[in-house]
Write a protein that holds these residues in place. Structure first.
Motif, PDB file in Angstrom:
ATOM      1  N   HIS A   1      -7.048  11.282  -7.896  1.00 15.51           N
ATOM      2  CA  HIS A   1      -6.126  10.333  -7.272  1.00 15.51           C
ATOM      3  C   HIS A   1      -6.398  10.169  -5.773  1.00 15.51           C
ATOM      4  O   HIS A   1      -5.707   9.397  -5.106  1.00 15.51           O
ATOM      5  N   TYR A   2      -7.387  10.900  -5.277  1.00 12.76           N
ATOM      6  CA  TYR A   2      -7.765  10.797  -3.863  1.00 12.76           C
ATOM      7  C   TYR A   2      -9.223  10.334  -3.793  1.00 12.76           C
ATOM      8  O   TYR A   2     -10.023  10.602  -4.697  1.00 12.76           O
ATOM      9  N   ARG A   3      -9.583   9.681  -2.711  1.00 17.09           N
ATOM     10  CA  ARG A   3     -10.907   9.061  -2.632  1.00 17.09           C
ATOM     11  C   ARG A   3     -12.038  10.074  -2.657  1.00 17.09           C
ATOM     12  O   ARG A   3     -13.023   9.905  -3.365  1.00 17.09           O
TER      13      ARG A   3
ATOM     14  N   HIS B   1       1.787  10.622   3.371  1.00 18.91           N
ATOM     15  CA  HIS B   1       2.303   9.256   3.342  1.00 18.91           C
ATOM     16  C   HIS B   1       1.998   8.572   4.667  1.00 18.91           C
ATOM     17  O   HIS B   1       1.761   9.230   5.678  1.00 18.91           O
TER      18      HIS B   1
ATOM     19  N   ARG C   1      -7.097   9.579   1.320  1.00 14.33           N
ATOM     20  CA  ARG C   1      -6.469   8.304   1.035  1.00 14.33           C
ATOM     21  C   ARG C   1      -6.474   8.074  -0.479  1.00 14.33           C
ATOM     22  O   ARG C   1      -7.313   8.632  -1.194  1.00 14.33           O
ATOM     23  N   PRO C   2      -5.543   7.264  -1.001  1.00 15.20           N
ATOM     24  CA  PRO C   2      -5.470   7.089  -2.458  1.00 15.20           C
ATOM     25  C   PRO C   2      -6.701   6.414  -3.029  1.00 15.20           C
ATOM     26  O   PRO C   2      -7.283   5.512  -2.408  1.00 15.20           O
ATOM     27  N   SER C   3      -7.110   6.850  -4.206  1.00 11.01           N
ATOM     28  CA  SER C   3      -8.279   6.292  -4.883  1.00 11.01           C
ATOM     29  C   SER C   3      -7.882   5.060  -5.693  1.00 11.01           C
ATOM     30  O   SER C   3      -6.704   4.697  -5.777  1.00 11.01           O
TER      31      SER C   3
ATOM     32  N   PRO D   1      -0.379   9.837  -5.514  1.00 10.82           N
ATOM     33  CA  PRO D   1      -1.207  11.044  -5.502  1.00 10.82           C
ATOM     34  C   PRO D   1      -0.428  12.328  -5.198  1.00 10.82           C
ATOM     35  O   PRO D   1      -0.541  13.306  -5.965  1.00 10.82           O
TER      36      PRO D   1
ATOM     37  N   SER E   1       0.995   3.230  -3.389  1.00  8.10           N
ATOM     38  CA  SER E   1      -0.283   3.862  -3.747  1.00  8.10           C
ATOM     39  C   SER E   1      -0.409   5.229  -3.101  1.00  8.10           C
ATOM     40  O   SER E   1      -1.088   6.123  -3.638  1.00  8.10           O
ATOM     41  N   MET E   2       0.242   5.415  -1.944  1.00  7.21           N
ATOM     42  CA  MET E   2       0.185   6.697  -1.254  1.00  7.21           C
ATOM     43  C   MET E   2       1.234   7.672  -1.776  1.00  7.21           C
ATOM     44  O   MET E   2       1.159   8.874  -1.503  1.00  7.21           O
TER      45      MET E   2
ATOM     46  N   HIS F   1       0.802  -1.223   0.000  1.00  4.62           N
ATOM     47  CA  HIS F   1       0.000   0.000   0.000  1.00  4.62           C
ATOM     48  C   HIS F   1       0.838   1.278   0.000  1.00  4.62           C
ATOM     49  O   HIS F   1       0.309   2.355  -0.271  1.00  4.62           O
TER      50      HIS F   1
ATOM     51  N   ALA G   1      -5.419   6.030  -8.323  1.00  9.34           N
ATOM     52  CA  ALA G   1      -4.050   6.074  -7.832  1.00  9.34           C
ATOM     53  C   ALA G   1      -3.466   4.675  -7.709  1.00  9.34           C
ATOM     54  O   ALA G   1      -2.299   4.430  -8.062  1.00  9.34           O
TER      55      ALA G   1
END
Length: 613
Positions: A276-278, A463, A285-287, A258, A254-255, A251, A290
């Motif tokens: 790229h974000y939820r 992060h 948090r990353p979508s 974005p 993925s962070m 994970h 992302a």
């Protein structure tokens, strides 16, 4: 963003520090989504000019003219081995003097923009041995005249290797009828020896030179026959790629994507950045977008494409994959990541073309063309040793030799100073640059500089490490977190030792002890939250809390998932920790009784509570 004007957060700098700390983090993290660091385009232009004039212009001119080629006649030298060798040496020289990675304002060097040689040629600055007290003749943390002489000798030998013409060998003449020879092994061996000796006394210079990648290349050039050298260089670059790709599984990466996209200067669309974000601005948090960019365009490409290049004997497939990896590196370069490894990405762009299009497997440069399978096995084992060890035991190996470049899984730290205590760094530590905030005062007011420093904390909060670091600070500072000065350790480390590159091993308890010997902070004046990378086979990460006056005061672990699932501003409070050990010292008595610091009371703990120090 304009060319000369940046795009800072829309806050009142005069009252910004009056807000609660986590409120400041929410402001800077949500601002980052649409604006990144908010640097004016002039900053990126400076980096582009440096690449064009210094790295490409000067570097190619030196590499070609000293090898008997005209720099403008690209067709004559693009696959000339000595040109590739000299470009590696040119890169090592620029990295060693601090003019490549970790350079300039995007790495926290505002004034002066260059650290490197300004520190390394100055006796009395801080040096950090990788194994202090364990390797003979490496103790201490102060740069001596001997250290300066070693560093100067390295620079001189690099220049000699660059300017001397090539020497012909039987192996290259047998492989290539018309060639300019190779860099003379006689000038490479001193470079190898100096990097090793310097590395044992100062890991800063060793890793600043990117020795984990370039030193093996220099060793291969000095010791192997021509065909073996080309195959070994292919193995080296593939291990770098695949190691980085494997480290992106999970994970963390993925962070990374974005905030990297948010900071890309050529990306004008705020909608693309927000995608790229939820759920901007409430859930950063990353979508899924992302995640796809990270693990399809990132992880899969960086693992699969290099293996295709290494084993493919199909011309079309190889050339298509070469083009893919060239695009991969040029994209990374265009995002201007904060460690600014721009020269590294350009070198890898050229290396991809040189190694796999210039010397393809079907022309006798495949893995099975190495002269000895025993030699092949030894090289593969040597190249894989530190990546395997570093992924299993990240506490033992820097993330650079571990080949975990920009994977998001790195050791990190946050520094916290009691009011006015940070000034001791400039007062007692001799070096050519001041702390980051002081450097900013030539451009910004003190209040504006404070906002910029919080933008760095906002970046870290994007992060997973940031969530854990700030949680530790909340546990240990309590309400005082709103009045303490918190700093992103990577940038503070840069101002003290000239280099960081995102690796918390540069500023672990060894650097903190070196700072303490010079600054003599009282207990509670300088507190550090420090976390280690996540081992590839575990779901937890280790952390330390360090008081500069007392040393490590707490150790424990936390579940990586708990940090990943939180928001940057910790709306649900600090994440839980498994506190495994604490150092019990009465801070008030320690001020008057140094013996309490030397022989503290220790005990084991297994709960998840914080410790207020």
């Amino acid at each position: 963003m304009g060319f000369m004007t940046g795009n800072p957060p829309e806050v009142d700098p005069a009252t910004f520090l009056e807000r609660p700390f986590l409120d400041r983090i929410r402001v800077t993290s949500t601002h980052w989504v649409e604006n990144g660091f908010g640097s004016p385009k002039m900053v990126h232009t400076i980096y582009i000019l440096k690449l064009l004039v210094v790295y490409i212009g000067a570097g190619l001119s030196i590499a070609t003219f000293t090898s008997g080629h005209n720099v403008l006649d690209i067709g004559a030298w693009w696959n000339e081995p000595i040109v590739y060798q000299k470009l590696i040496l040119w890169t090592v020289l620029l990295e060693s003097i601090g003019f490549a990675g970790s350079w300039g304002p995007l790495a926290g060097h505002f004034k002066p923009m260059t650290g490197g040689f300004r520190y390394y040629l100055r006796p009395g600055t801080i040096r950090l041995a990788p194994w202090p007290g364990k390797v003979p003749l490496t103790s201490g943390d102060t740069r001596t005249v001997f250290d300066v002489a070693l560093y100067a000798a390295l620079l001189v030998n690099l220049v000699l290797a660059l300017i001397l013409p090539g020497a012909h060998t039987a192996s290259i003449d047998a492989a290539i009828a018309d060639n300019s020879g190779l860099v003379r092994p006689a000038v490479l061996f001193p470079i190898i020896a100096l990097l090793v000796i310097i590395g044992l006394r100062d890991k800063i210079i060793f890793l600043a030179a990117r020795s984990e990648q370039y030193l093996p290349a220099i060793v291969f050039s000095a010791t192997l026959s021509f065909v073996d050298m080309i195959v070994a260089l292919k193995l080296l670059i593939v291990v770098v790629w695949v190691g980085a790709g494997i480290s992106k599984i999970g994970h963390h990466f993925s962070m990374v994507v974005p905030p990297m996209i948010s900071n890309t200067p050529w990306m004008p669309s705020k909608a693309v950045k927000r995608a790229h974000y939820r759920n901007y601005p409430n859930d950063l948090r990353p979508s899924k977008v992302a995640g796809g960019v990270a693990h399809v365009l990132g992880t899969i490409v960086e693992v699969a494409a290099p293996l295709v290049l290494l084993f493919s004997t199909n011309r079309t497939l190889t050339l298509v994959t070469v083009a893919l990896m060239v695009a991969f590196h040029l994209f990374i370069l265009s995002t201007f990541p904060l460690a600014v490894p721009l020269e590294w990405n350009l070198l890898f762009t050229f290396a991809t073309i040189f190694l796999f299009a210039g010397f393809p497997a079907w022309d006798g440069y495949g893995v099975t063309d190495m002269s000895s399978m025993w030699l092949l096995a030894a090289i593969v084992a040597g190249l894989l040793f530190f990546p395997i060890l570093g992924n299993l035991r990240p506490d033992l190996v820097s993330f650079l030799p571990s080949m975990r470049q920009y994977a998001g899984n790195w050791a990190s730290a946050t520094w916290a100073f009691a009011p006015s205590a940070e000034a001791k760094l400039d007062q007692f530590i001799p070096r050519p640059a001041k702390i980051t905030r002081t450097q900013l005062l030539d451009t910004f007011s003190p209040e504006e500089a404070d906002v910029v420093m919080h933008q760095l904390l906002g970046f870290r909060s994007m992060h997973s490490q940031g969530r854990a670091l700030f949680s530790l600070m909340i546990n240990h500072l309590g309400e005082d977190i709103d009045t303490y000065t918190l700093r992103e350790a990577e940038f503070s480390c840069n101002s003290l030792v000239a280099f960081n590159f995102g690796d918390g091993h540069f500023h672990n308890e060894h650097l903190i002890a070196a700072i303490q010997r010079r600054c003599n902070f009282a207990p509670g004046e300088f507190l550090v939250a420090w976390i280690e990378s996540q081992p590839i086979h575990k779901g937890v990460q280790e952390y330390k809390v360090i008081d500069a006056a007392l040393g490590v005061i707490e150790r424990g672990t936390y579940k990586t998932a708990d940090a990943i699932n939180e928001q940057p501003w910790l709306p649900n409070g600090p994440i839980p920790f498994d506190v495994q050990w604490t150092l019990e010292v009465d801070a008030n008595r320690a001020l008057t009784d140094p013996g309490l610091i030397e022989e503290p009371k220790m005990h084991e703990r297994g709960d998840s509570s914080g410790v207020h120090s």
